[in-house]
Design an enzyme around this catalytic site. Structure first.
Site, PDB file in Angstrom:
ATOM      1  N   ASN A   1       0.957   0.595   6.013  1.00 46.19           N
ATOM      2  CA  ASN A   1       1.547  -0.140   4.904  1.00 46.19           C
ATOM      3  C   ASN A   1       2.380  -1.274   5.479  1.00 46.19           C
ATOM      4  O   ASN A   1       3.277  -1.045   6.288  1.00 46.19           O
ATOM      5  CB  ASN A   1       2.425   0.774   4.050  1.00 46.19           C
ATOM      6  CG  ASN A   1       3.200   0.010   2.989  1.00 46.19           C
ATOM      7  OD1 ASN A   1       2.743  -1.015   2.501  1.00 46.19           O
ATOM      8  ND2 ASN A   1       4.379   0.501   2.641  1.00 46.19           N
ATOM      9  N   GLY A   2       2.077  -2.489   5.056  1.00 43.16           N
ATOM     10  CA  GLY A   2       2.824  -3.638   5.541  1.00 43.16           C
ATOM     11  C   GLY A   2       1.892  -4.737   6.001  1.00 43.16           C
ATOM     12  O   GLY A   2       0.694  -4.734   5.688  1.00 43.16           O
TER      13      GLY A   2
ATOM     14  N   CYS B   1       0.830  -1.205   0.000  1.00 42.37           N
ATOM     15  CA  CYS B   1       0.000   0.000   0.000  1.00 42.37           C
ATOM     16  C   CYS B   1       0.862   1.251   0.000  1.00 42.37           C
ATOM     17  O   CYS B   1       2.082   1.196   0.116  1.00 42.37           O
ATOM     18  CB  CYS B   1      -0.922   0.006   1.220  1.00 42.37           C
ATOM     19  SG  CYS B   1      -1.899  -1.497   1.399  1.00 42.37           S
TER      20      CYS B   1
ATOM     21  N   CYS C   1      12.045 -13.621   0.474  1.00 45.98           N
ATOM     22  CA  CYS C   1      11.382 -14.243  -0.675  1.00 45.98           C
ATOM     23  C   CYS C   1      12.377 -14.941  -1.592  1.00 45.98           C
ATOM     24  O   CYS C   1      12.001 -15.816  -2.374  1.00 45.98           O
ATOM     25  CB  CYS C   1      10.556 -13.219  -1.448  1.00 45.98           C
ATOM     26  SG  CYS C   1      11.492 -11.836  -2.118  1.00 45.98           S
TER      27      CYS C   1
ATOM     28  N   GLY D   1      -1.095   0.717  -5.017  1.00 48.53           N
ATOM     29  CA  GLY D   1      -2.395   0.132  -4.729  1.00 48.53           C
ATOM     30  C   GLY D   1      -3.464   0.802  -5.549  1.00 48.53           C
ATOM     31  O   GLY D   1      -3.513   2.034  -5.606  1.00 48.53           O
TER      32      GLY D   1
ATOM     33  N   CYS E   1       5.996 -14.303   0.836  1.00 43.91           N
ATOM     34  CA  CYS E   1       6.218 -13.103   1.636  1.00 43.91           C
ATOM     35  C   CYS E   1       5.075 -12.963   2.638  1.00 43.91           C
ATOM     36  O   CYS E   1       3.906 -13.072   2.271  1.00 43.91           O
ATOM     37  CB  CYS E   1       6.280 -11.865   0.745  1.00 43.91           C
ATOM     38  SG  CYS E   1       6.408 -10.314   1.692  1.00 43.91           S
TER      39      CYS E   1
ATOM     40  N   SER F   1       8.419  -0.879 -14.567  1.00 44.08           N
ATOM     41  CA  SER F   1       9.405  -1.077 -13.515  1.00 44.08           C
ATOM     42  C   SER F   1      10.723  -1.662 -14.018  1.00 44.08           C
ATOM     43  O   SER F   1      11.737  -1.584 -13.315  1.00 44.08           O
ATOM     44  CB  SER F   1       8.832  -1.970 -12.419  1.00 44.08           C
ATOM     45  OG  SER F   1       8.358  -3.191 -12.957  1.00 44.08           O
TER      46      SER F   1
ATOM     47  N   CYS G   1      15.745  -7.202   3.542  1.00 42.49           N
ATOM     48  CA  CYS G   1      14.956  -8.412   3.725  1.00 42.49           C
ATOM     49  C   CYS G   1      15.043  -9.186   2.425  1.00 42.49           C
ATOM     50  O   CYS G   1      14.623  -8.698   1.367  1.00 42.49           O
ATOM     51  CB  CYS G   1      13.491  -8.100   4.045  1.00 42.49           C
ATOM     52  SG  CYS G   1      12.462  -9.593   4.153  1.00 42.49           S
TER      53      CYS G   1
ATOM     54  N   ASP H   1      13.270  -8.127 -17.383  1.00 45.83           N
ATOM     55  CA  ASP H   1      12.167  -7.927 -16.439  1.00 45.83           C
ATOM     56  C   ASP H   1      12.743  -7.906 -15.032  1.00 45.83           C
ATOM     57  O   ASP H   1      13.864  -8.373 -14.796  1.00 45.83           O
ATOM     58  CB  ASP H   1      11.120  -9.031 -16.579  1.00 45.83           C
ATOM     59  CG  ASP H   1       9.730  -8.585 -16.134  1.00 45.83           C
ATOM     60  OD1 ASP H   1       9.617  -7.471 -15.576  1.00 45.83           O
ATOM     61  OD2 ASP H   1       8.763  -9.335 -16.345  1.00 45.83           O
ATOM     62  N   ASP H   2      11.971  -7.362 -14.095  1.00 43.08           N
ATOM     63  CA  ASP H   2      12.475  -7.225 -12.735  1.00 43.08           C
ATOM     64  C   ASP H   2      12.343  -8.497 -11.920  1.00 43.08           C
ATOM     65  O   ASP H   2      13.119  -8.753 -11.004  1.00 43.08           O
ATOM     66  CB  ASP H   2      11.776  -6.071 -12.006  1.00 43.08           C
ATOM     67  CG  ASP H   2      10.275  -6.132 -12.171  1.00 43.08           C
ATOM     68  OD1 ASP H   2       9.660  -7.053 -11.614  1.00 43.08           O
ATOM     69  OD2 ASP H   2       9.714  -5.261 -12.870  1.00 43.08           O
TER      70      ASP H   2
ATOM     71  N   CYS I   1      12.632  -4.068   2.597  1.00 47.57           N
ATOM     72  CA  CYS I   1      12.194  -4.960   1.529  1.00 47.57           C
ATOM     73  C   CYS I   1      12.974  -4.691   0.244  1.00 47.57           C
ATOM     74  O   CYS I   1      12.917  -3.592  -0.316  1.00 47.57           O
ATOM     75  CB  CYS I   1      10.697  -4.767   1.290  1.00 47.57           C
ATOM     76  SG  CYS I   1      10.048  -5.697  -0.116  1.00 47.57           S
TER      77      CYS I   1
ATOM     78  N   TYR J   1      11.220  -3.516  -7.701  1.00 47.47           N
ATOM     79  CA  TYR J   1       9.932  -3.464  -8.388  1.00 47.47           C
ATOM     80  C   TYR J   1       8.981  -2.367  -7.920  1.00 47.47           C
ATOM     81  O   TYR J   1       8.440  -1.633  -8.726  1.00 47.47           O
ATOM     82  CB  TYR J   1       9.241  -4.823  -8.242  1.00 47.47           C
ATOM     83  CG  TYR J   1       7.828  -4.872  -8.804  1.00 47.47           C
ATOM     84  CD1 TYR J   1       7.604  -4.998 -10.168  1.00 47.47           C
ATOM     85  CD2 TYR J   1       6.727  -4.776  -7.964  1.00 47.47           C
ATOM     86  CE1 TYR J   1       6.309  -5.036 -10.684  1.00 47.47           C
ATOM     87  CE2 TYR J   1       5.429  -4.815  -8.475  1.00 47.47           C
ATOM     88  CZ  TYR J   1       5.224  -4.950  -9.827  1.00 47.47           C
ATOM     89  OH  TYR J   1       3.956  -4.973 -10.334  1.00 47.47           O
TER      90      TYR J   1
END
Length: 483
Positions: free
Chosen positions: A112-113, A12, A450, A38, A392, A293, A447, A355-356, A246, A252
């Site tokens: 957010n989170g 978000c 993922c 978002g 994630c 992105s 972090c 691509d990312d 993150c 991204y």
């Protein structure tokens, strides 16, 4: 403790402004600049110093708010939120900011989170008599604050924040104060800016440029910042821990014109592309990036490889990100609506498609197919991040291993699945080095869960859905992941 699987995982954007004559309008423009974070709901809460008023709805910021609606939000302080939801969690009640009233005053919260202990806290609160109106993690925060009884409000708020585990960047609005707080690991971005005598807070610094604000600094991990008529009052609600921002913000999520923890996103992504060209060269005629992105990484790849960069794919600006669409069916249908190949650019060419990331593989497969249908002789896929193998639990919509193509397939299997002539990913160490953050924390302050399965927080067993539990247990045993 095992991995939490939740239906409500959000990425978000939040924005706040204190003491500006056009607070609602400022928030509108701030949220519009954060729309990429978002696209399914937006909300604003304003304060005139005595009361808090709310307006929110489903859709884009421009669909929810118009001049007439903004005019009905008088006040000189405001907070706002843009969100997306997963399937089944699109209720009006979940749209933030959430607004609460009690005999001691009003409070609005935007977050957010994702809280990994939200289910645990919610169950405890319900056992003690709390009644929840939403399925949002954010409501847990308000109930914890109210549970603090007659203690001073800032003491209650800080005590509540200390009980939260996971990723959270938060703005709160009281009648006469704006509060900003960031989790002790700083897993989500949050920055402070100033326009005239007014202060603003936003998930990304690109919002400051839109509203004409000057960047001041980052909100620090574990910081509790109160903004009132006397200025800034900074304290902490928890000891700062090793930074774990993150990595997908750099890869991204963040806009290229944003600055995240001192690094410009466009420059960072160019470095990722350059590093990718060094470790995964290929003979080709043209390089193209997947808008938007991946454009910066594609430019970096092309410069380093000395291969011409071209706009081989054109984006339809009126279609949202496929990664954050709420269902697989919508994601698949949305790819062709969103992107079109430029036939004269790719026809008869050996194309490097940068691509990312690859999450589910659906988008990559369709893009490769479109490029070949447009006449591309070869399509070589280059990804500016490592394979995403683990779910994630901190706010990105990849909450189950079963939906991650790299969790269940080898690199060669992925290449065959998407139909590429070759494929390469950027290794984790190379990615961290290219991002270039100066941080002495383990994992250089990132972090990387993922990618590596090493989660910076505990993940709670009582939040695992039964059908995923066995899979996660097997994953832990097989890969030694730090669940």
């Amino acid at each position: 403790m095992l991995g939490e699987i939740k239906g409500l995982n959000e990425e978000c954007g939040i924005f706040g402004v204190y003491k500006h004559t056009q607070a609602a309008h400022m928030t509108y423009y701030g949220l519009h600049s954060l729309q990429h974070r978002g696209q399914e709901g937006a909300g604003v809460v304003v304060s005139d110093g005595q009361t808090l008023e709310q307006s929110k709805g489903h859709g884009l910021v421009t669909e929810v708010f118009d001049e007439e609606r903004l005019a009905q939000l008088p006040g000189d302080s405001a907070i706002g939120h843009v969100r997306y939801s997963t399937a089944g969690e699109k209720s009006y009640e979940n749209i933030q900011p959430l607004l609460f009233h009690s005999h001691t005053g009003s409070l609005s919260v935007a977050h957010n989170g994702n809280l990994v202990n939200a289910t645990k806290l919610r169950s405890e609160l319900e056992d003690e008599g709390s009644i929840f109106q939403t399925t949002s993690d954010t409501e847990v925060i308000a109930h914890l604050i109210r549970k603090g009884g007659k203690k001073p409000r800032h003491e209650r708020i800080k005590s509540s924040l200390k009980q939260l585990e996971g990723a959270f960047a938060i703005v709160m609005l009281l009648e006469d104060q704006l509060i900003a707080a960031l989790d002790p690991r700083g897993m989500r971005p949050l920055s402070l800016g100033k326009v005239g005598d007014s202060y603003v807070v936003a998930s990304e610094t690109c919002a400051f440029d839109v509203v004409g604000a000057e960047y001041v600094r980052e909100i620090q991990p574990g910081e509790y910042l109160v903004i009132d008529q006397d200025g800034l009052h900074s304290s902490t609600f928890a000891d700062k821990q090793d930074r774990s921002i993150c990595t997908m913000e750099y890869v991204y999520f963040a806009r290229p014109d944003s600055q995240v923890d001192g690094e410009n996103i466009h420059s960072t992504r160019k470095r990722l592309g350059k590093k990718l060209a060094d470790i995964a060269p290929v003979e080709a005629d043209v390089v193209t990036g997947v808008p938007d992105s991946s454009i910066s990484a594609a430019i970096g790849y092309a410069e380093q490889a000395n291969i011409p960069y071209e706009l081989g794919l054109i984006k339809n600006r009126y279609v949202g990100r496929t990664f954050i669409q709420p269902s697989q069916e919508m994601r698949e249908r949305g790819v062709r609506m969103k992107l079109s190949p430029v036939r004269k650019i790719v026809e008869g060419k050996r194309v490097v498609m940068v691509d990312d990331s690859i999450v589910r593989g659906t988008t990559s497969r369709r893009i490769v197919s479109m490029l070949k249908e447009a006449g591309a002789k070869e399509v070589h896929v280059r990804i500016s991040s490592p394979p995403i193998k683990h779910p994630c639990f901190y706010g990105i919509d990849t909450s189950t291993s079963s939906e991650l193509i790299a969790a269940n397939n080898s690199i060669e299997d992925i290449r065959e699945e998407i139909g590429a002539d070759s494929i390469s990913f950027l290794p984790t160490d190379e990615m961290v080095e290219a991002i270039g953050r100066d941080d002495s924390s383990p994992n250089c302050g990132h972090c990387l869960a993922c990618f590596t399965g090493n989660y910076p927080t505990d993940i709670y067993e009582n939040s695992v859905l039964p059908h995923e539990k066995d899979q996660l247990v097997k994953e832990v045993v097989k890969q030694g992941a730090n669940y």
